[in-house]
Design a protein around this motif. Structure first.
Motif, PDB file in Angstrom:
ATOM      1  N   GLU A 180       8.256  -7.456  -9.103  1.00  7.52           N
ATOM      2  CA  GLU A 180       8.549  -6.176  -9.762  1.00  7.52           C
ATOM      3  C   GLU A 180       7.298  -5.335 -10.015  1.00  7.52           C
ATOM      4  OE1 GLU A 180       9.321  -9.481 -12.807  1.00  7.52           O
ATOM      5  OE2 GLU A 180       9.703  -9.140 -10.694  1.00  7.52           O
ATOM      6  N   ALA A 181       6.114  -5.899  -9.776  1.00  6.48           N
ATOM      7  CA  ALA A 181       4.882  -5.102  -9.873  1.00  6.48           C
ATOM      8  C   ALA A 181       4.896  -3.952  -8.884  1.00  6.48           C
ATOM      9  CB  ALA A 181       3.664  -5.991  -9.639  1.00  6.48           C
ATOM     10  N   VAL A 182       5.697  -4.059  -7.823  1.00  7.35           N
ATOM     11  CA  VAL A 182       5.784  -2.992  -6.827  1.00  7.35           C
ATOM     12  C   VAL A 182       6.355  -1.711  -7.428  1.00  7.35           C
ATOM     13  CG1 VAL A 182       8.105  -3.480  -5.905  1.00  7.35           C
ATOM     14  CG2 VAL A 182       6.339  -2.523  -4.412  1.00  7.35           C
ATOM     15  N   LEU A 183       7.133  -1.820  -8.484  1.00  9.96           N
ATOM     16  CA  LEU A 183       7.791  -0.638  -9.053  1.00  9.96           C
ATOM     17  C   LEU A 183       6.791   0.420  -9.512  1.00  9.96           C
ATOM     18  CD1 LEU A 183      10.658  -2.418 -11.025  1.00  9.96           C
ATOM     19  CD2 LEU A 183      10.777  -1.290  -8.777  1.00  9.96           C
ATOM     20  N   ALA A 184       5.611  -0.003  -9.936  1.00 10.67           N
ATOM     21  CA  ALA A 184       4.577   0.952 -10.365  1.00 10.67           C
ATOM     22  C   ALA A 184       4.023   1.755  -9.202  1.00 10.67           C
ATOM     23  CB  ALA A 184       3.441   0.216 -11.070  1.00 10.67           C
ATOM     24  N   LEU A 185       4.258   1.300  -7.972  1.00  8.54           N
ATOM     25  CA  LEU A 185       3.732   1.972  -6.787  1.00  8.54           C
ATOM     26  C   LEU A 185       4.757   2.876  -6.103  1.00  8.54           C
ATOM     27  CD1 LEU A 185       1.848  -1.009  -5.094  1.00  8.54           C
ATOM     28  CD2 LEU A 185       0.838   0.855  -6.420  1.00  8.54           C
ATOM     29  N   LEU A 186       6.007   2.797  -6.514  1.00  9.00           N
ATOM     30  CA  LEU A 186       7.064   3.524  -5.817  1.00  9.00           C
ATOM     31  C   LEU A 186       7.252   4.921  -6.395  1.00  9.00           C
ATOM     32  CD1 LEU A 186       9.670   0.656  -5.351  1.00  9.00           C
ATOM     33  CD2 LEU A 186       7.862   1.417  -3.792  1.00  9.00           C
ATOM     34  N   PRO A 187       7.649   5.869  -5.544  1.00 16.28           N
ATOM     35  CA  PRO A 187       7.776   7.257  -5.988  1.00 16.28           C
ATOM     36  C   PRO A 187       9.006   7.529  -6.853  1.00 16.28           C
ATOM     37  CG  PRO A 187       8.389   7.080  -3.679  1.00 16.28           C
ATOM     38  CD  PRO A 187       7.876   5.733  -4.101  1.00 16.28           C
ATOM     39  N   ALA A 197       0.858  -1.191   0.000  1.00 20.48           N
ATOM     40  CA  ALA A 197       0.000   0.000   0.000  1.00 20.48           C
ATOM     41  C   ALA A 197       0.889   1.233   0.000  1.00 20.48           C
ATOM     42  CB  ALA A 197      -0.904   0.004   1.228  1.00 20.48           C
ATOM     43  N   THR A 198       0.639   2.135  -0.952  1.00 17.19           N
ATOM     44  CA  THR A 198       1.374   3.395  -1.066  1.00 17.19           C
ATOM     45  C   THR A 198       0.380   4.490  -1.414  1.00 17.19           C
ATOM     46  OG1 THR A 198       1.791   3.445  -3.467  1.00 17.19           O
ATOM     47  CG2 THR A 198       3.273   2.063  -2.134  1.00 17.19           C
ATOM     48  N   PRO A 199       0.792   5.742  -1.386  1.00 23.00           N
ATOM     49  CA  PRO A 199      -0.107   6.804  -1.841  1.00 23.00           C
ATOM     50  C   PRO A 199      -0.500   6.634  -3.321  1.00 23.00           C
ATOM     51  CG  PRO A 199       1.649   7.739  -0.511  1.00 23.00           C
ATOM     52  CD  PRO A 199       2.006   6.296  -0.752  1.00 23.00           C
ATOM     53  N   GLN A 200       0.324   5.922  -4.090  1.00 26.30           N
ATOM     54  CA  GLN A 200       0.027   5.695  -5.512  1.00 26.30           C
ATOM     55  C   GLN A 200      -0.980   4.575  -5.727  1.00 26.30           C
ATOM     56  OE1 GLN A 200       3.206   6.120  -4.346  1.00 26.30           O
ATOM     57  NE2 GLN A 200       3.660   8.083  -5.305  1.00 26.30           N
ATOM     58  N   GLY A 201      -1.278   3.808  -4.687  1.00 28.10           N
ATOM     59  CA  GLY A 201      -2.238   2.724  -4.827  1.00 28.10           C
ATOM     60  C   GLY A 201      -1.874   1.529  -3.980  1.00 28.10           C
ATOM     61  N   VAL A 202      -2.671   0.473  -4.146  1.00 29.92           N
ATOM     62  CA  VAL A 202      -2.479  -0.779  -3.425  1.00 29.92           C
ATOM     63  C   VAL A 202      -2.555  -1.891  -4.449  1.00 29.92           C
ATOM     64  CG1 VAL A 202      -3.389  -2.317  -1.628  1.00 29.92           C
ATOM     65  CG2 VAL A 202      -3.605   0.152  -1.368  1.00 29.92           C
ATOM     66  N   ARG A 203      -1.633  -2.858  -4.312  1.00 29.22           N
ATOM     67  CA  ARG A 203      -1.710  -3.999  -5.227  1.00 29.22           C
ATOM     68  C   ARG A 203      -1.043  -5.217  -4.637  1.00 29.22           C
ATOM     69  NH1 ARG A 203       1.552  -2.679 -10.698  1.00 29.22           N
ATOM     70  NH2 ARG A 203      -0.473  -1.804 -11.026  1.00 29.22           N
TER      71      ARG A 203
END
Length: 136
Positions: A111-118, A99-105
């Protein structure tokens, strides 16, 4: 510093370990919740899944869980009932969820986490199995 990033983590899971390592490789120290030791409440689960904008079934884990024993593949179970099962048996929650400000997945593959990182990866990252992430 957590940068408002939380990972629902199982240290026995390679994908979860790789996801956490990728986050740290980007210079971020997330809040780590070992959800088998500290399970999210039913309300927290419901909020996470709502932010993911996916059906509850998509976060159910089958392998190594009581999924078959509980007959969770049966379509008769409602989303609310499935949430109750996850709350009672946290091992049913697939991992890792980030969970990040960019979303939750659900970060499978890791590597799907990379889309959530700032920020992007600062350099290539080698996963536990030797696969390299971040080389174009």
């Amino acid at each position: 510093m957590t940068d408002d990033i939380t990972i629902y983590h199982n240290p026995k899971c390679g994908t979860s370990r790789n996801t956490l390592a990728l986050i740290r490789h980007c210079g971020i120290e997330p809040t780590v919740i070992e959800y088998l030791q500290t399970p999210p409440s039913r309300a927290e689960l419901q909020a996470l899944i709502a932010r993911m904008d996916c059906p509850v079934r998509e976060v159910l884990r089958q392998k190594g869980t009581p999924y078959d024993e509980l007959d969770l593949g049966n379509p008769r179970w409602t989303p609310d009932e499935l949430l109750d099962f996850i709350a009672q048996h946290p091992i049913l929650l697939n991992r890792p969820i980030v969970a990040t400000p960019q979303g939750v997945r659900l970060c499978r593959p890791s590597e799907a986490v990379l889309a959530l990182l700032p920020q992007p990866l600062p350099s290539p990252f080698t996963k536990e199995d030797g696969e390299v992430v971040g080389i174009s």
